[in-house]
Design an enzyme around this catalytic site. Structure first.
Site, short mmCIF file in Angstrom:
data_model
loop_
_atom_site.label_atom_id
_atom_site.label_comp_id
_atom_site.label_asym_id
_atom_site.label_seq_id
_atom_site.Cartn_x
_atom_site.Cartn_y
_atom_site.Cartn_z
N GLN A 128 120.09 82.40 39.06
CA GLN A 128 121.55 82.51 39.04
C GLN A 128 122.13 82.46 37.63
O GLN A 128 123.29 82.79 37.43
CB GLN A 128 122.18 81.42 39.92
CG GLN A 128 121.82 81.54 41.39
CD GLN A 128 122.37 82.81 42.04
OE1 GLN A 128 123.28 83.46 41.53
NE2 GLN A 128 121.80 83.18 43.18
N SER B 59 115.43 87.23 38.86
CA SER B 59 115.36 88.26 39.90
C SER B 59 116.34 89.38 39.57
O SER B 59 117.54 89.11 39.37
CB SER B 59 115.72 87.62 41.25
OG SER B 59 115.32 88.47 42.29
N GLY B 60 115.85 90.62 39.55
CA GLY B 60 116.69 91.74 39.12
C GLY B 60 117.97 91.92 39.92
O GLY B 60 119.03 92.16 39.36
N HIS B 61 117.87 91.74 41.25
CA HIS B 61 119.02 92.12 42.09
C HIS B 61 120.18 91.14 41.98
O HIS B 61 121.25 91.38 42.53
CB HIS B 61 118.60 92.31 43.55
CG HIS B 61 118.25 91.06 44.29
ND1 HIS B 61 119.10 90.48 45.19
CD2 HIS B 61 117.15 90.29 44.27
CE1 HIS B 61 118.52 89.41 45.70
NE2 HIS B 61 117.34 89.27 45.17
N THR C 19 99.63 97.49 40.55
CA THR C 19 100.23 98.53 39.71
C THR C 19 101.70 98.20 39.44
O THR C 19 102.44 97.86 40.37
CB THR C 19 100.10 99.91 40.40
OG1 THR C 19 98.71 100.14 40.62
CG2 THR C 19 100.69 101.02 39.55
N CYS D 17 122.61 79.27 60.40
CA CYS D 17 122.64 79.15 61.85
C CYS D 17 121.22 79.30 62.35
O CYS D 17 120.67 80.38 62.39
CB CYS D 17 123.50 80.26 62.43
SG CYS D 17 123.78 80.06 64.18
N1 PLP Z 1 116.17 81.08 43.36
C1 PLP Z 1 117.49 81.08 43.48
C2 PLP Z 1 118.30 80.05 42.77
C3 PLP Z 1 118.12 82.06 44.27
O1 PLP Z 1 119.46 82.05 44.39
C4 PLP Z 1 117.32 83.02 44.92
C5 PLP Z 1 117.95 84.01 45.81
O2 PLP Z 1 118.96 83.74 46.44
C6 PLP Z 1 115.93 82.97 44.75
C7 PLP Z 1 115.39 81.99 43.96
C8 PLP Z 1 115.03 83.97 45.40
O3 PLP Z 1 115.25 85.24 44.88
P1 PLP Z 1 114.57 86.53 45.56
O4 PLP Z 1 115.10 86.59 46.95
O5 PLP Z 1 114.99 87.65 44.72
O6 PLP Z 1 113.11 86.30 45.58
#
Ligand code: PLP
Length: 396
Positions: free
Chosen positions: A181, A201-203, A239, A327
């Site tokens: 984050q 994490s890229g997204h 790969t 939930c």
């Molecule tokens: N760590 C934190 C603090 C996250 O907010 C998230 C995803 O919400 C992750 C790890 C896991 O990321 P990913 O789902 O891209 O593996």
């Protein structure tokens, strides 16, 4: 089509157009395997090196310290389980009660396998108990791993990673931080902060889903999680996901060059939202450390209402947010983060998270401020609880 106001950017973000554009040639033209002998693959290998350099620059690391993974969950698992496999059961693993499950679950698996593990508490603002960390570090005789997140995904509370790293160094502990984050929202300098391992994490910062990074400082010992070929200097077989690596490198460049200006705008919009909610809705509390918080995150508890009900009502209006609860099997489990902070029972279920991005507009924030107060007022009218009720319950 319904207008969508997307305020769930801590869950995932829109891919930046600049990122999408740099990825495209790697599907159509530059599709060679970077490990191939021929120059068609070799040209991709060179571009892969450049992408690695850009990622390294983003966090002030060396290119050979960057390992590309499939997501942050893989990065976190690799850091924790790879260290445990290297040191064996003498390793003490210290983490925090508010980590993402991508950290908590591997740590709990180690506990079940006989490792000594500790989950450090936080206070009412979500701040880490550094005295408890000091005691746990001092009482460990053998090798130690500390995994503490840079910033919390639910509340945005930022941990003092520089201080944690210093304490780890004093006690000879390896320090891993989940910076998922923080990436794109906080300045990350692994050298200045003294970090051994770091996950991204890229997204979460405008690259696609399915690409992660693990920084491993030179000299840090760990066993690879994925076994197979010699990719990533045998630290992560498989790969390389070349188009996505190009995408995350571009996302790093965009954040490196634009983050400061963006953050100021995002924080101003977040504050506008926070002030608007506090002014228009009674019985609201802000969760997290407002003095040390990500610029884009606002977590609020609306007393006496369910976060899920708020999220569903807003979803009908095109507004996307998250709740702190999951939930599961018919029962609403309050978030472990909000619970660890000791938020009162009447507020714990009504916690919701708004998370903004560089694409959030003032018009969108004003739309939320127009739609939200009547939703809360209506849900409160329907709620069996209210101010003055004696509400008690167990949270386990
Ligand atoms: N760590 C934190 C603090 C996250 O907010 C998230 C995803 O919400 C992750 C790890 C896991 O990321 P990913 O789902 O891209 O593996």
């Amino acid at each position: 089509m319904q207008k969508i106001v997307y305020l769930d950017n801590n869950a995932t973000t829109r891919v930046a157009p600049e990122v999408r554009d740099v990825m495209r040639p790697f599907f159509d033209e530059l599709y060679g395997n970077p490990s191939s002998m021929h120059s068609f693959g070799g040209q991709v290998a060179k571009l892969l090196d450049r992408a690695r350099e850009e990622v390294a620059r983003f966090i002030n690391a060396e290119p050979e310290e960057i390992v590309f993974t499939s997501c942050a969950t893989e990065s976190d698992n690799t850091a924790i389980r790879g260290t445990a496999e290297w040191y064996g059961r003498d390793l003490k693993v210290i983490t925090t009660a508010v980590e993402h499950p991508a950290v908590l679950q591997p740590v709990r698996r180690l506990r079940a396998a006989g490792y000594e593990t500790v989950e450090l508490p936080v206070d009412g603002l979500g701040r880490l108990d550094l005295d408890a960390l000091g005691r746990e570090l001092a009482s460990a005789r053998g090798p130690k791993l500390v995994s503490a997140m840079w910033a919390n995904n639910e509340t945005g509370t930022v941990f003092p990673v520089g201080r944690i790293a210093e304490m780890c160094r004093e006690h000879g502990a390896v320090f891993h931080t989940d910076a998922v984050q923080a990436a794109g929202k906080e300045k990350i300098d692994v050298k200045a902060a003294g970090i051994d391992m770091l996950s991204m994490s890229g997204h979460k910062f405008h690259a696609p889903k399915g690409i992660g990074i693990l920084f491993v400082r030179k000299g840090v010992k760990l066993k690879p999680f994925m076994l197979g070929g010699h990719q990533e200097k045998t630290r992560r077989a498989g790969t390389e996901n070349v188009p996505y690596i190009m995408g995350i490198a571009k996302a790093c460049e965009l954040s490196r060059t634009g983050m400061e200006a963006e953050n100021a705008e995002i924080a101003a919009l977040r504050d506008r939202l926070e002030e608007g909610i506090l002014a228009s809705c009674p019985d609201v509390r802000v969760n997290g450390d407002r003095g040390h918080r990500l610029a884009n995150t606002l977590n609020v508890s609306f007393e006496y209402v369910e976060g899920e009900a708020i999220a569903y009502r807003l979803s009908d209006l095109g507004i996307c947010i998250s709740t702190g609860s999951a939930c599961a099997s018919g029962s609403l489990d309050p978030s472990h983060v909000i619970r660890a902070m000791g938020v009162p029972f009447t507020a714990v279920h009504g916690s919701v998270r708004f998370s903004l991005s560089r694409y959030t507009t003032r018009e969108e924030i004003d739309y939320v401020l127009e739609k939200l107060p009547p939703v809360i007022a209506e849900l409160r009218r329907l709620s069996p609880f209210g101010p003055g009720d004696v509400v008690s319950g167990t949270l386990e």
